[in-house]
Design an enzyme around this catalytic site. Structure first.
Site, PDB file in Angstrom:
ATOM      1  N   ASN A  78     -13.088  -4.898  -9.828  1.00  0.00           N
ATOM      2  CA  ASN A  78     -13.078  -4.352  -8.465  1.00  0.00           C
ATOM      3  C   ASN A  78     -12.095  -3.184  -8.424  1.00  0.00           C
ATOM      4  O   ASN A  78     -10.891  -3.392  -8.425  1.00  0.00           O
ATOM      5  CB  ASN A  78     -12.661  -5.460  -7.481  1.00  0.00           C
ATOM      6  CG  ASN A  78     -12.484  -4.944  -6.067  1.00  0.00           C
ATOM      7  OD1 ASN A  78     -12.842  -3.802  -5.751  1.00  0.00           O
ATOM      8  ND2 ASN A  78     -11.936  -5.785  -5.202  1.00  0.00           N
ATOM      9  N   LYS A 107     -11.501  -1.247  -6.067  1.00  0.00           N
ATOM     10  CA  LYS A 107     -10.953  -1.016  -4.724  1.00  0.00           C
ATOM     11  C   LYS A 107     -11.061   0.478  -4.392  1.00  0.00           C
ATOM     12  O   LYS A 107     -12.011   1.129  -4.827  1.00  0.00           O
ATOM     13  CB  LYS A 107      -9.532  -1.571  -4.619  1.00  0.00           C
ATOM     14  CG  LYS A 107      -9.484  -3.050  -5.051  1.00  0.00           C
ATOM     15  CD  LYS A 107      -8.216  -3.764  -4.727  1.00  0.00           C
ATOM     16  CE  LYS A 107      -8.326  -5.217  -5.195  1.00  0.00           C
ATOM     17  NZ  LYS A 107      -7.133  -6.015  -4.897  1.00  0.00           N
ATOM     18  N   HIS A 115     -14.022 -10.288   0.668  1.00  0.00           N
ATOM     19  CA  HIS A 115     -12.753 -10.050  -0.031  1.00  0.00           C
ATOM     20  C   HIS A 115     -11.606 -10.184   0.967  1.00  0.00           C
ATOM     21  O   HIS A 115     -11.727  -9.784   2.127  1.00  0.00           O
ATOM     22  CB  HIS A 115     -12.745  -8.657  -0.669  1.00  0.00           C
ATOM     23  CG  HIS A 115     -11.603  -8.480  -1.626  1.00  0.00           C
ATOM     24  ND1 HIS A 115     -10.320  -8.221  -1.195  1.00  0.00           N
ATOM     25  CD2 HIS A 115     -11.540  -8.576  -2.977  1.00  0.00           C
ATOM     26  CE1 HIS A 115      -9.526  -8.147  -2.262  1.00  0.00           C
ATOM     27  NE2 HIS A 115     -10.238  -8.355  -3.345  1.00  0.00           N
ATOM     28  N   GLU A 136      -9.028  -8.556   1.438  1.00  0.00           N
ATOM     29  CA  GLU A 136      -8.616  -7.297   2.090  1.00  0.00           C
ATOM     30  C   GLU A 136      -9.555  -6.954   3.251  1.00  0.00           C
ATOM     31  O   GLU A 136      -9.125  -6.398   4.264  1.00  0.00           O
ATOM     32  CB  GLU A 136      -8.556  -6.172   1.039  1.00  0.00           C
ATOM     33  CG  GLU A 136      -7.351  -6.340   0.122  1.00  0.00           C
ATOM     34  CD  GLU A 136      -7.524  -5.806  -1.288  1.00  0.00           C
ATOM     35  OE1 GLU A 136      -8.418  -4.980  -1.528  1.00  0.00           O
ATOM     36  OE2 GLU A 136      -6.743  -6.242  -2.165  1.00  0.00           O
ATOM     37  N   GLU A 169      -9.784 -16.174  -5.028  1.00  0.00           N
ATOM     38  CA  GLU A 169      -8.670 -15.237  -5.168  1.00  0.00           C
ATOM     39  C   GLU A 169      -7.560 -15.628  -4.194  1.00  0.00           C
ATOM     40  O   GLU A 169      -7.632 -15.295  -3.006  1.00  0.00           O
ATOM     41  CB  GLU A 169      -9.127 -13.814  -4.838  1.00  0.00           C
ATOM     42  CG  GLU A 169     -10.230 -13.291  -5.724  1.00  0.00           C
ATOM     43  CD  GLU A 169     -10.304 -11.764  -5.702  1.00  0.00           C
ATOM     44  OE1 GLU A 169     -10.002 -11.165  -6.733  1.00  0.00           O
ATOM     45  OE2 GLU A 169     -10.628 -11.189  -4.648  1.00  0.00           O
ATOM     46  N   GLY A 187      -2.686  -8.366  -6.415  1.00  0.00           N
ATOM     47  CA  GLY A 187      -1.874  -7.154  -6.480  1.00  0.00           C
ATOM     48  C   GLY A 187      -0.377  -7.410  -6.502  1.00  0.00           C
ATOM     49  O   GLY A 187       0.412  -6.489  -6.332  1.00  0.00           O
ATOM     50  N   SER A 189      -4.245 -10.776  -9.975  1.00  0.00           N
ATOM     51  CA  SER A 189      -3.343 -10.338 -11.038  1.00  0.00           C
ATOM     52  C   SER A 189      -3.770 -10.825 -12.430  1.00  0.00           C
ATOM     53  O   SER A 189      -2.928 -11.126 -13.275  1.00  0.00           O
ATOM     54  CB  SER A 189      -1.910 -10.769 -10.749  1.00  0.00           C
ATOM     55  OG  SER A 189      -1.452 -10.170  -9.543  1.00  0.00           O
ATOM     56  N   GLY A 206      -8.655  -6.652 -10.354  1.00  0.00           N
ATOM     57  CA  GLY A 206      -8.372  -5.434  -9.614  1.00  0.00           C
ATOM     58  C   GLY A 206      -7.685  -4.416 -10.512  1.00  0.00           C
ATOM     59  O   GLY A 206      -8.331  -3.718 -11.306  1.00  0.00           O
TER      60      GLY A 206
END
Ligand code: 13P
Length: 251
Positions: A9, A11, A96, A98, A168, A174, A213, A234
């Protein structure tokens, strides 16, 4: 039929130059991955055409990070599932964290997007996960099972036969903090058991990815867990070298 998936991903990170460089590197290295491993990349929408073109003769599959729940019409700024399908997209992320936290996507909206993706003959990757506060309150399993159940209630448990789930934990995204293999395995097993209570065959075939991560250093032990069927990556998917190293761990 690949049993492990390594999904990148990107992003909101890309340029035409960076996309060309990254996909050239991945195309050059993908043949060396374990045979049971499917690599998928999720570029930002404007780079889908470039990625589709570069992946024409590649075993790497194309994904998209977001989709409208609407089929077509006056929805300025939105992109429909059939448009993604038109550009060779096979997998679409829905839910997701986010999107859930920064764009207030509800379980109901996530379920609608999930169904829109399947209606266009693509595979939704349903992302779920708890916040740090929820984990500390011992709510992890209740939270992730409710996120899965919202989709089952809308689409039916059989819909999960043509879907992927990505666990996740929000606190691991992150942050450099990865769930330990034992922590991740426990949640993956609980998700599978939750689905199995409604359809055991669907649960058995369900691919459940871990994200948060993931790196070349942590991937091997995570992927060795019984209920972890790959990773949603990510930051480490933005370099061919680090993403391929994660792919190598998917035995
Ligand atoms: P990181 O691997 O950068 O933690 O991101 C995980 C993620 O959100 C993938 O969807």
């Amino acid at each position: 039929m690949p049993t492990m998936m390594v999904a990148g991903n990107w992003k909101m990170n890309a340029s035409t130059t960076a996309t060309a460089e990254l996909l050239e590197g991945l195309n050059a290295g993908v043949a060396s991955l374990p045979k049971n491993t499917q690599m998928v990349v999720f570029p930002p929408l404007p780079y889908l055409a470039q990625a589709q073109q570069m992946l024409q003769n590649s075993s790497i599959v194309l994904g998209a990070q977001n989709v409208s729940e609407q089929a077509k019409g006056a929805f300025t700024g939105e992109v429909s599932a059939s448009m993604l399908q038109d550009f060779g997209v096979r997998y679409v992320l829905v839910g997701h964290s986010e999107r859930r936290s920064l764009y207030a996507e509800s379980d109901a909206l996530v379920a609608a997007k999930f169904q829109a993706v399947q209606a266009a003959d693509m595979v939704p990757v349903l992302c779920i996960g708890e916040t740090l506060g929820q984990r500390e309150q011992d709510e992890t399993l209740a939270v992730v099972n409710a996120q899965v159940q919202a989709v089952i209630d809308a689409a039916g448990v059989d819909a999960l036969a043509c879907a992927v789930v990505a666990y996740e934990p929000v606190w691991a995204i992150g942050t450099g903090l990865t769930a330990s293999p034992e922590q991740a395995q426990a949640v993956h097993a609980a998700i599978r058991a939750h689905v199995a209570s409604q359809n055991s065959a669907v649960a058995e075939g369900l691919q459940i990815l871990y994200g948060g991560s993931v790196s070349g250093a942590t991937a091997e032990e995570l992927f060795a867990q019984a209920d972890i069927d790959g990773g949603l990556v990510g930051g480490a998917s933005l370099s061919a070298q680090s993403f391929l190293a994660i792919g190598q761990a998917a035995k």
